[in-house]
Design a protein around this motif. Sequence first.
Motif, PDB file in Angstrom:
ATOM      1  N   LYS A 186      39.718  25.505  36.478  1.00  0.00           N
ATOM      2  CA  LYS A 186      38.969  25.193  35.267  1.00  0.00           C
ATOM      3  C   LYS A 186      37.468  25.426  35.455  1.00  0.00           C
ATOM      4  CE  LYS A 186      42.367  22.009  33.350  1.00  0.00           C
ATOM      5  NZ  LYS A 186      42.758  20.622  33.125  1.00  0.00           N
ATOM      6  N   PHE A 187      37.041  25.591  36.717  1.00  0.00           N
ATOM      7  CA  PHE A 187      35.622  25.882  36.983  1.00  0.00           C
ATOM      8  C   PHE A 187      35.443  27.381  37.231  1.00  0.00           C
ATOM      9  CE2 PHE A 187      37.604  24.916  41.057  1.00  0.00           C
ATOM     10  CZ  PHE A 187      37.095  25.900  41.898  1.00  0.00           C
ATOM     11  N   ASP A 188      34.198  27.816  37.235  1.00  0.00           N
ATOM     12  CA  ASP A 188      33.893  29.241  37.444  1.00  0.00           C
ATOM     13  C   ASP A 188      33.992  29.553  38.939  1.00  0.00           C
ATOM     14  OD1 ASP A 188      33.124  31.835  37.031  1.00  0.00           O
ATOM     15  OD2 ASP A 188      31.040  31.396  36.524  1.00  0.00           O
ATOM     16  N   GLU A 189      35.140  30.083  39.340  1.00  0.00           N
ATOM     17  CA  GLU A 189      35.387  30.305  40.770  1.00  0.00           C
ATOM     18  C   GLU A 189      34.477  31.389  41.357  1.00  0.00           C
ATOM     19  OE1 GLU A 189      39.644  30.511  41.942  1.00  0.00           O
ATOM     20  OE2 GLU A 189      40.046  30.139  39.824  1.00  0.00           O
TER      21      GLU A 189
ATOM     22  N   MET B 273      40.186  29.608  44.446  1.00  0.00           N
ATOM     23  CA  MET B 273      41.500  28.969  44.449  1.00  0.00           C
ATOM     24  C   MET B 273      42.667  29.952  44.463  1.00  0.00           C
ATOM     25  SD  MET B 273      40.584  25.808  44.384  1.00  0.00           S
ATOM     26  CE  MET B 273      42.115  24.958  44.036  1.00  0.00           C
ATOM     27  N   GLY B 274      42.389  31.208  44.173  1.00  0.00           N
ATOM     28  CA  GLY B 274      43.463  32.197  44.049  1.00  0.00           C
ATOM     29  C   GLY B 274      43.903  32.809  45.372  1.00  0.00           C
ATOM     30  N   PRO B 275      44.983  33.585  45.337  1.00  0.00           N
ATOM     31  CA  PRO B 275      45.496  34.229  46.554  1.00  0.00           C
ATOM     32  C   PRO B 275      44.620  35.414  46.986  1.00  0.00           C
ATOM     33  CG  PRO B 275      46.767  34.920  44.646  1.00  0.00           C
ATOM     34  CD  PRO B 275      45.791  33.903  44.147  1.00  0.00           C
ATOM     35  N   GLY B 276      44.674  35.739  48.269  1.00  0.00           N
ATOM     36  CA  GLY B 276      43.944  36.901  48.776  1.00  0.00           C
ATOM     37  C   GLY B 276      44.636  38.185  48.340  1.00  0.00           C
ATOM     38  N   VAL B 277      43.839  39.192  47.982  1.00  0.00           N
ATOM     39  CA  VAL B 277      44.382  40.499  47.595  1.00  0.00           C
ATOM     40  C   VAL B 277      43.828  41.533  48.567  1.00  0.00           C
ATOM     41  CG1 VAL B 277      44.590  42.211  45.750  1.00  0.00           C
ATOM     42  CG2 VAL B 277      44.413  39.778  45.163  1.00  0.00           C
ATOM     43  N   LYS B 278      44.736  42.245  49.235  1.00  0.00           N
ATOM     44  CA  LYS B 278      44.303  43.232  50.233  1.00  0.00           C
ATOM     45  C   LYS B 278      43.826  44.515  49.558  1.00  0.00           C
ATOM     46  CE  LYS B 278      47.529  41.632  53.779  1.00  0.00           C
ATOM     47  NZ  LYS B 278      48.814  41.918  54.434  1.00  0.00           N
TER      48      LYS B 278
END
Length: 234
Positions: free
Chosen positions: A37-40, A218-223
């Motif tokens: 909900k915050f600006d990551e 908060m999100g997953p790592g993207v290679k």
Amino acid sequence: MAKSGKKYLEVKKKVDPQRKYKLDEALGLVLETSYAKFDESIDVAMRLGVDPRHADQMVRGSLVLPHGTGKTTRVLVFAKGDKEKEARDAGADYVGAEDMAEKIQGGWLDFDKVIATPDMMGLVGKLGKILGPRGMMPNPKVGTVTFDVAKAVGEMKAGRVDFRVDKVGIVHCAIGKVSFGKDKISDNVKALFELIMKLKPSSSKGTYLKSVTVSSTMGPGVKVDPVEVPQTLK
């Protein structure tokens, strides 16, 4: 915060952990999988083919990102006399000398970056055990020990980032916020890539850019496909 909640597991399904994406595609996925909900913040991690135990393979530097970091940087300057006034006029949040050192020794750490004029380093050096582990120790190599305090403060406030390779050969750097959108994040990350490539030590043999991962807080790592990175800079 552990990345194992229901929302995280949902967005993680969108990313193929085995795949190395083109930069444009990777950034699109990072934005798509940011759900807080915050600006990551958007971060990049690069594993380099260097051995940081050797001084000639230490990769470190700083740059003002084209679109800044999106963070408000609180700047502390150690200076006296005319330089103290110059720092204040340039927008430094805190300026001082012995008074500031005393506050820090007493546990005060409400700042993000530290700049010092060279004549202050005798005093600032005594704070090494506090500032060093936090990556805040002023250093002439990255322009934080300087008499040109106005320029240094201006760069910090404009979104300058400092980075250095860690003991396992990884450089971590914040490159913006989700709210920037893909184009601005792309500009920022390309500026960082360009500098990292320029800083390749001549003693580094074999593959220099071994892996690249982008992610939101908060999100997953993207290679990202490291082979494709030099092409994005042309």
